[in-house]
Design an enzyme around this catalytic site. Structure first.
Site, PDB file in Angstrom:
ATOM      1  N   ASP A   4      -6.938   4.279  10.060  1.00  5.99           N
ATOM      2  CA  ASP A   4      -6.615   3.601   8.807  1.00  5.99           C
ATOM      3  C   ASP A   4      -7.833   3.844   7.918  1.00  5.99           C
ATOM      4  OD1 ASP A   4      -5.180   2.078   6.997  1.00  5.99           O
ATOM      5  OD2 ASP A   4      -4.606   0.594   8.506  1.00  5.99           O
TER       6      ASP A   4
ATOM      7  N   ARG B 131       0.819  -1.209   0.000  1.00  7.39           N
ATOM      8  CA  ARG B 131       0.000   0.000   0.000  1.00  7.39           C
ATOM      9  C   ARG B 131       0.850   1.254   0.000  1.00  7.39           C
ATOM     10  NH1 ARG B 131      -3.453  -0.350   4.727  1.00  7.39           N
ATOM     11  NH2 ARG B 131      -5.047  -1.231   3.396  1.00  7.39           N
ATOM     12  N   TYR B 132       2.021   1.203   0.630  1.00  8.94           N
ATOM     13  CA  TYR B 132       2.889   2.371   0.753  1.00  8.94           C
ATOM     14  C   TYR B 132       4.101   2.197  -0.162  1.00  8.94           C
ATOM     15  CZ  TYR B 132       0.201   3.039   5.059  1.00  8.94           C
ATOM     16  OH  TYR B 132      -0.803   3.194   5.978  1.00  8.94           O
TER      17      TYR B 132
ATOM     18  N   CYS C 111     -10.855  -7.916  15.744  1.00  4.59           N
ATOM     19  CA  CYS C 111      -9.756  -7.983  14.766  1.00  4.59           C
ATOM     20  C   CYS C 111     -10.154  -7.449  13.392  1.00  4.59           C
ATOM     21  CB  CYS C 111      -9.283  -9.424  14.617  1.00  4.59           C
ATOM     22  SG  CYS C 111      -7.940  -9.587  13.431  1.00  4.59           S
TER      23      CYS C 111
ATOM     24  N   LYS D  47      -2.846   4.751   6.832  1.00  7.33           N
ATOM     25  CA  LYS D  47      -2.941   5.369   8.155  1.00  7.33           C
ATOM     26  C   LYS D  47      -2.824   6.883   8.043  1.00  7.33           C
ATOM     27  CE  LYS D  47      -0.679   1.370  10.249  1.00  7.33           C
ATOM     28  NZ  LYS D  47      -0.285   0.668   9.008  1.00  7.33           N
TER      29      LYS D  47
ATOM     30  N   ASP E 239     -11.407  -0.027  13.166  1.00  5.62           N
ATOM     31  CA  ASP E 239     -11.834  -0.098  11.761  1.00  5.62           C
ATOM     32  C   ASP E 239     -13.319  -0.464  11.660  1.00  5.62           C
ATOM     33  OD1 ASP E 239      -9.286   0.481  10.731  1.00  5.62           O
ATOM     34  OD2 ASP E 239      -8.656  -1.607  10.998  1.00  5.62           O
TER      35      ASP E 239
ATOM     36  N   ARG F 129      -8.706  -8.263  10.706  1.00  2.00           N
ATOM     37  CA  ARG F 129      -8.626  -9.366   9.729  1.00  2.00           C
ATOM     38  C   ARG F 129      -9.507 -10.536  10.167  1.00  2.00           C
ATOM     39  NH1 ARG F 129      -2.782  -8.183   9.440  1.00  2.00           N
ATOM     40  NH2 ARG F 129      -2.751  -6.273   8.210  1.00  2.00           N
TER      41      ARG F 129
ATOM     42  N   CYS G  54      -8.885 -12.032  18.853  1.00  2.00           N
ATOM     43  CA  CYS G  54      -9.440 -10.784  19.371  1.00  2.00           C
ATOM     44  C   CYS G  54     -10.766 -10.532  18.679  1.00  2.00           C
ATOM     45  CB  CYS G  54      -8.469  -9.636  19.096  1.00  2.00           C
ATOM     46  SG  CYS G  54      -6.787 -10.050  19.573  1.00  2.00           S
TER      47      CYS G  54
ATOM     48  N   ARG H 153       7.358   0.042   1.757  1.00  2.00           N
ATOM     49  CA  ARG H 153       7.228  -1.057   2.720  1.00  2.00           C
ATOM     50  C   ARG H 153       5.996  -1.896   2.413  1.00  2.00           C
ATOM     51  NH1 ARG H 153       5.768   3.783   4.068  1.00  2.00           N
ATOM     52  NH2 ARG H 153       4.264   4.302   5.699  1.00  2.00           N
TER      53      ARG H 153
ATOM     54  N   CYS I 183      -3.503 -17.263  15.453  1.00  2.00           N
ATOM     55  CA  CYS I 183      -3.154 -16.307  16.517  1.00  2.00           C
ATOM     56  C   CYS I 183      -3.247 -16.997  17.871  1.00  2.00           C
ATOM     57  CB  CYS I 183      -4.112 -15.115  16.527  1.00  2.00           C
ATOM     58  SG  CYS I 183      -4.114 -14.184  14.997  1.00  2.00           S
TER      59      CYS I 183
HETATM   60  C1  PLP Z   1       0.511  -0.287   8.868  1.00  2.13           C
HETATM   61  C2  PLP Z   1       0.926  -0.800   7.595  1.00  2.13           C
HETATM   62  C3  PLP Z   1       2.259  -0.697   7.186  1.00  2.13           C
HETATM   63  C4  PLP Z   1       3.341  -0.077   8.045  1.00  2.13           C
HETATM   64  O1  PLP Z   1       3.108   1.262   8.298  1.00  2.13           O
HETATM   65  P1  PLP Z   1       4.119   2.094   9.185  1.00  2.13           P
HETATM   66  O2  PLP Z   1       3.440   3.411   9.333  1.00  2.13           O
HETATM   67  O3  PLP Z   1       5.402   2.169   8.442  1.00  2.13           O
HETATM   68  O4  PLP Z   1       4.282   1.369  10.477  1.00  2.13           O
HETATM   69  C5  PLP Z   1       2.600  -1.193   5.946  1.00  2.13           C
HETATM   70  N1  PLP Z   1       1.679  -1.754   5.138  1.00  2.13           N
HETATM   71  C6  PLP Z   1       0.394  -1.842   5.503  1.00  2.13           C
HETATM   72  C7  PLP Z   1      -0.577  -2.450   4.560  1.00  2.13           C
HETATM   73  C8  PLP Z   1      -0.029  -1.382   6.747  1.00  2.13           C
HETATM   74  O5  PLP Z   1      -1.317  -1.490   7.118  1.00  2.13           O
HETATM   75  S1  SF4 Z   2      -5.791  -8.518  16.413  1.00  2.00           S
HETATM   76 FE1  SF4 Z   2      -6.299 -10.123  14.916  1.00  2.00          FE
HETATM   77  S2  SF4 Z   2      -4.339 -10.676  13.977  1.00  2.00           S
HETATM   78 FE2  SF4 Z   2      -3.877  -9.607  15.901  1.00  2.00          FE
HETATM   79  S3  SF4 Z   2      -3.710 -11.228  17.456  1.00  2.00           S
HETATM   80 FE3  SF4 Z   2      -5.798 -10.465  17.527  1.00  2.00          FE
HETATM   81  S4  SF4 Z   2      -6.911 -11.858  16.178  1.00  2.00           S
HETATM   82 FE4  SF4 Z   2      -4.754 -12.095  15.678  1.00  2.00          FE
END
Ligand code: PLP
Ligand code: SF4
Length: 377
Positions: free
Chosen positions: A307, A90-91, A110, A314, A270, A112, A107, A94, A103
């Site tokens: 986000d 996305r960025y 979560c 973010k 989210d 995801r 949570c 990175r 996990c």
């Molecule tokens: C949070 C995130 C990152 C890392 O973001 P930083 O601001 O560098 O910590 C990279 N890729 C994705 C998809 C993210 O959600």
């Molecule tokens: S927030 Fe989601 S990915 Fe992170 S530990 Fe909890 S269940 Fe797992």
């Protein structure tokens, strides 16, 4: 079997185990765990003090998870930004690489939720494809291993991934995002620390939401990682009824620093389907940041971010009150005590001898000092 595997296998997974341990009617939650699995490790179970407390809410299924049927499974559109399976780019520099969907605890809030804890995730060859993508994309200098929780991988698999990542010359930083130290501290073994040490610069961001999570065993696990030279950051999700309170948040941030973990991000929840009962107003987070900034060490203040739904990434938020006005002559600033200060721009016609509104007596002597003075860098 390694100790931590045995302890993980002792977790509460079935509704009837939860009935025995916490007195929840299994019929209440059977249909929830069908969609969204449950796992509560012994450490987390022992931290629950009473029904509905901050730890309970994070891990015990709630019927509200089934209420927001219209919400989206993937509001951050991670799946759309995935050039190869399990990798989100996305960025510019990175990427996020999901190496497992298992996990230590599931949570309830979560992001995801659509994929964690379900059977079948990483298929044969997919990890190789992700590594090949990273090798081709020289702009990527930072990879975040995520999931799921990468520290649930067995040592040999984790090491295999780290080793192949370190064959990519342009990859500078490797990070792991994990909830393991706070929920399955037994997993942080001397052997794991020995492995990790070989792959510096290696960073970890640990997930913590409430001060009660920082038990002595958890702090010891964090200390082992810190002793292995891993800079530790914390990610916290702002959650209704869990930590949406400035006093709780301040205690959490102080406990983190005691555990040698530096607060990094505070996330607005989210819009993920099945988690909307945890959302707070945006003002709640701004109020928390205001209650921290200046009132306690800057080390204890995380970045408050949303986000952005739709895949915007973010976006940081600060309470609007600090910068009252900015023009070519000066910045008008307000501090944590609500006093107002002027900072003249370089080359502006306003000299330092001009009177300032409510200025601090030492103003003008430290503004450019190497202690950082009045700038917030
Ligand atoms: C949070 C995130 C990152 C890392 O973001 P930083 O601001 O560098 O910590 C990279 N890729 C994705 C998809 C993210 O959600
Ligand atoms: S927030 Fe989601 S990915 Fe992170 S530990 Fe909890 S269940 Fe797992």
């Amino acid at each position: 079997m390694e100790d931590w595997r045995r302890i993980l296998a002792d977790s509460v997974v079935k509704p009837k185990d939860l009935a025995e341990r916490l007195g929840v009617d299994p019929k209440e939650i059977e249909d929830i765990v069908g969609d969204y699995p449950m796992r509560i490790t012994p450490t987390v179970l022992a931290t629950i003090k009473e029904k509905g407390d901050a730890i309970w809410k994070q891990v015990v299924p709630d019927r509200a998870e089934l209420a927001d049927a219209d919400a989206e499974d993937d509001p951050l559109e991670e799946d759309l930004m995935s050039p190869v399976p399990h990798l989100v780019h996305r960025y510019p520099d990175r990427v996020l690489l999901m190496v497992t969907n298992q996990c230590p605890i599931y949570c309830r809030f979560c992001t995801r939720k659509r994929l964690v804890g379900k059977p079948g995730f990483l298929k044969k060859g997919e990890l190789d494809r992700a590594i090949a993508y990273l090798r081709e994309h020289q702009e990527v200098r930072d990879v975040i291993l995520s999931g799921g929780d990468p520290l649930l991988l067995p040592d040999h698999l984790l090491e295999r991934i780290l080793k192949s990542l370190r064959t990519i010359p342009h990859l500078e930083v490797i990070r792991i995002g994990t909830r393991v130290p706070g929920s399955l501290p037994e997993r942080i073994t001397p052997k794991l620390c020995e492995i990790i040490k070989k792959y510096h610069p290696f960073y970890m961001n640990l997930h913590f939401n409430h001060p009660d999570e920082l038990t002595p065993e958890v702090k010891r696990a964090c200390g082992m990682l810190a002793d292995a030279g891993v800079p530790l950051g914390a990610q916290t999700v702002l959650l209704k009824g869990v930590n949406d309170d400035p006093e709780i948040m301040k205690r959490l941030m102080h406990q983190l620093l005691l555990a040698r973990v530096k607060p990094y991000y505070l996330y607005q929840a989210d819009l993920t389907k099945g988690t909307n009962h945890f959302r707070t107003s945006v003002e709640t987070g701004l109020r928390i940041i205001k209650a921290l900034q200046g009132h306690t060490s800057g080390m204890a203040v995380p970045h408050f971010v949303i986000d952005a739904p739709g895949g915007g990434g973010k976006i940081p938020l600060l309470p609007g009150d600090y910068l009252v006005n900015l023009d070519e002559d000066s910045a008008v600033l307000r501090n944590y005590e609500n006093n107002t200060y002027h900072y003249p721009q370089p080359g502006s016609t306003h000299g330092r001898e001009l009177p300032m509104v409510g200025a601090h007596p030492s103003w003008g002597t430290t503004a450019n000092g190497c202690d950082g003075g009045s700038d917030h860098l």
